[in-house]
Design an enzyme around this catalytic site. Sequence first.
Site, mmCIF file in Angstrom:
data_model
loop_
_atom_site.group_PDB
_atom_site.id
_atom_site.type_symbol
_atom_site.label_atom_id
_atom_site.label_comp_id
_atom_site.label_asym_id
_atom_site.label_seq_id
_atom_site.Cartn_x
_atom_site.Cartn_y
_atom_site.Cartn_z
ATOM 1 N N LYS A 120 -8.965 60.609 37.898
ATOM 2 C CA LYS A 120 -8.556 59.203 37.741
ATOM 3 C C LYS A 120 -8.628 58.556 39.124
ATOM 4 O O LYS A 120 -7.681 57.902 39.595
ATOM 5 C CB LYS A 120 -7.136 59.149 37.145
ATOM 6 C CG LYS A 120 -6.680 57.773 36.687
ATOM 7 C CD LYS A 120 -7.353 57.278 35.434
ATOM 8 C CE LYS A 120 -6.869 55.882 35.073
ATOM 9 N NZ LYS A 120 -7.654 55.283 33.970
ATOM 10 N N TYR A 136 2.613 69.462 39.011
ATOM 11 C CA TYR A 136 3.288 70.710 38.671
ATOM 12 C C TYR A 136 3.850 71.428 39.895
ATOM 13 O O TYR A 136 4.399 72.520 39.771
ATOM 14 C CB TYR A 136 2.330 71.634 37.909
ATOM 15 C CG TYR A 136 1.971 71.088 36.556
ATOM 16 C CD1 TYR A 136 1.225 69.927 36.447
ATOM 17 C CD2 TYR A 136 2.398 71.705 35.399
ATOM 18 C CE1 TYR A 136 0.898 69.396 35.217
ATOM 19 C CE2 TYR A 136 2.076 71.178 34.157
ATOM 20 C CZ TYR A 136 1.326 70.028 34.075
ATOM 21 O OH TYR A 136 1.006 69.502 32.859
#
Lengths: 348, 99
Positions: A186, A139
């Site tokens: 992740k 973002y």
Amino acid sequence: MELNSLVNRTKQSKNMAQKVCLIRGDGTGPELVDAVEKIYQAANVSIDWVEVEAGLKCVEAGKPIVPDETIEKIREIGVAFKAPMTTPIGKGSVSPNVTLRKRLDLYACVRPVKSLPGVVTPFKDLDLVIFRENTEDLYAQIEYIVAPGVAHTIKLITEEGSRRIAKAAFEFAKENGRKRVTAVHKANIMKIADGMFLRVCQEVAKDYPDIEFYDNIVDNQCMQLITKWKDYDVLVLPNLYGDIVSDLAAGMMGGLGLAPGANYGTNCAIFEAVHGSAPRYAGLNKVNPTALLLTSSLMLGHLGMHDKKKDIEGALDATLAKGIKTYDIGGSATTTEFTDAICSELKS
Amino acid sequence: MNLHGVDVYVRSDDIPNLDESYGNLRLLFMSNRGTKVFPPPAPKFKFIGIFRCRFFSESEVTDQEVDQLLTEITKQGYKTSQFQKLFMLDGVKQFSEPY
């Protein structure tokens, strides 16, 4: 639910109505704000609303989507309440929501996810709080076409950004008697960026020996939320996973029309519902004001108006328990009927 | 795609003191963590030690002009960690804007 230790609230006189910046939003935003104002009136909540501009109306008037005056006013007052806004698509415009979060450095997006009475879902006794990092990750909006047909986007993760969101999650857990914090990542694939996020969360966890700490890979976390939701308490995630998982969790709660949210920085906070502006439903007297009402309830807690918060949440629960619901959760009440029912509960 | 500028990632603890232009390339903005911090007003947050500095020209520039700019910034004593050339295609920017 509050984050007292993180936000330096602007001091306001106890004898005067609390000042709060208000963004009425786009699409269904203004009618949802009307519903909240009506309920506040019934609950005798005294807020001195300071209206500020942002969103589609600004773009149409040739102004930035979030004018500098709006940023400055929110910074000055320290608290804002915001209805959903529309991001113009395909016009090169940035998201007004992300602009506010970035310009005011509102690094902690907090989304409580809790079962509500009368809202039937497969996820009984759901009670999670999601801490989404709000300023970094994909973002940061750093994107390039580097060769014909090839796009690069930078995933920005920093130790500083990871540390403060991890601390926010642990501090919240400590202040609110929560038992467990789970970091979601992740790092098996993005070993450098998500590896940094995980390592920092592990470091912060050492300062909170009374709170259990776990970590989980984001795909597995999604599966576990659906199958073992009661095993989870507070989740802390980088921006993108936080965005996705919090909408998943909102669905588990019964839908976006129910899910509240708050964005906290060091010196100010903006309270906003999770859902969008739903322009197709504007003026139809159909949308569910619950998410914005619960969002406003988070704000009342932040302002120290705990009795009012309790009254409003109690009236909402009672209304839902009686089966008075809007269309999105299987009812037939209009926005006005639902709002009036909550007002009646408050008056009784 | 036509070359019109470059984003240079400059190592610095505070907003770098760069020239307004280097040849045809004009300094448009500097951002930190994706948020514009120059020209003012800069948001009040703690900077991380790397600034994205965008140099741009309305007319097409050459690779040599970009190389020259990077050399000049290095000569001014700044360390850079990466750069990304900025392209236009049929008048459309092939890169994002900061918040």
